[in-house]
Write a protein that holds these residues in place. Structure first.
Motif, PDB file in Angstrom:
ATOM      1  N   LYS A  43       0.795  -1.230   0.000  1.00 26.24           N
ATOM      2  CA  LYS A  43       0.000   0.000   0.000  1.00 26.24           C
ATOM      3  C   LYS A  43       0.829   1.284   0.000  1.00 26.24           C
ATOM      4  N   SER A  44       2.092   1.193   0.334  1.00 30.83           N
ATOM      5  CA  SER A  44       2.925   2.389   0.461  1.00 30.83           C
ATOM      6  C   SER A  44       3.187   3.056  -0.881  1.00 30.83           C
ATOM      7  N   MET A  45       2.864   4.335  -0.983  1.00 31.49           N
ATOM      8  CA  MET A  45       3.146   5.096  -2.197  1.00 31.49           C
ATOM      9  C   MET A  45       4.645   5.322  -2.368  1.00 31.49           C
ATOM     10  N   HIS A  46       5.415   5.197  -1.275  1.00 28.92           N
ATOM     11  CA  HIS A  46       6.875   5.293  -1.391  1.00 28.92           C
ATOM     12  C   HIS A  46       7.418   4.171  -2.275  1.00 28.92           C
ATOM     13  N   VAL A  47       6.849   2.989  -2.153  1.00 29.45           N
ATOM     14  CA  VAL A  47       7.322   1.831  -2.913  1.00 29.45           C
ATOM     15  C   VAL A  47       7.100   2.023  -4.414  1.00 29.45           C
TER      16      VAL A  47
END
Length: 195
Positions: A136-140
């Protein structure tokens, strides 16, 4: 999620103390963008091991959004990279240094941060309020940056929408994504990364 000097998750109490003292924000880490020449999967470092440091920025350090040789910046989605660089240039003209504590993060590094949050908060549901899972992380995906120091966070909250950048979570003044609507307005803040 923002890493502290020891790499720990910033708690609500710690965030309050940080805001009250207006101290510099501690570093963050980042996530991989979807691009033709960019590997989205974590780097393999041996049998069964995954990269648990990809995109990590050393504790206590802030990096320039123009440092494109750093993977935390290099693997940002191009539109986000341009937006944060444009914002940093405008802020500098007003005497504010907009730096990054996090940008792109490998899936393995994001998992490590999530696992640390589970240990800190006692369960995955509470941890998810402060650290998104790798899925879910937008950083990824290279679609989020964490900004510092606190004066830069405040500048970005007031001015980021001019560049398409919005604070996303009420409990993370440092986390920005491209999120303005057709009128240039930011969406309502979500309470935290879980909701």
């Amino acid at each position: 999620m923002r890493q502290g000097v020891s790499g720990s998750v910033v708690t609500a109490v710690g965030l309050s103390a940080m805001l009250m003292s207006c101290s510099s924000a501690a570093p963050h880490a980042a996530a991989p963008p979807p691009g033709p020449a960019v590997a989205v999967e974590p780097l393999s470092i041996g049998a069964g091991a995954v990269d648990t440091t990809g995109g990590s920025i050393p504790d206590g350090q802030l990096i320039s959004p123009f440092d494109v040789k750093n993977p935390a910046v290099e693997f940002l989605e191009p539109a986000l990279l341009k937006a944060i660089q444009d914002a940093a240039t405008a802020a500098a003209a007003e005497g504010v240094d907009v730096l990054l504590t996090s940008g792109w993060r490998s899936k393995g590094f994001q998992q490590r941060l999530f696992d640390q949050a589970v240990t800190t908060y006692g369960n995955a549901d509470l941890a998810a309020q402060f650290v998104a899972s790798p899925e879910k992380s937008m950083h990824v995906f290279g679609k989020a940056v964490d900004v510092g120091p606190v004066v830069a966070d405040q500048w970005m909250i007031a001015n980021g929408s001019r560049f398409g950048l919005c604070q996303i979570y009420a409990n993370e003044i440092w986390h920005f994504e491209l999120a303005v609507d057709a009128t240039g307005a930011c969406p309502p803040l979500r309470p935290n990364a879980a909701g």
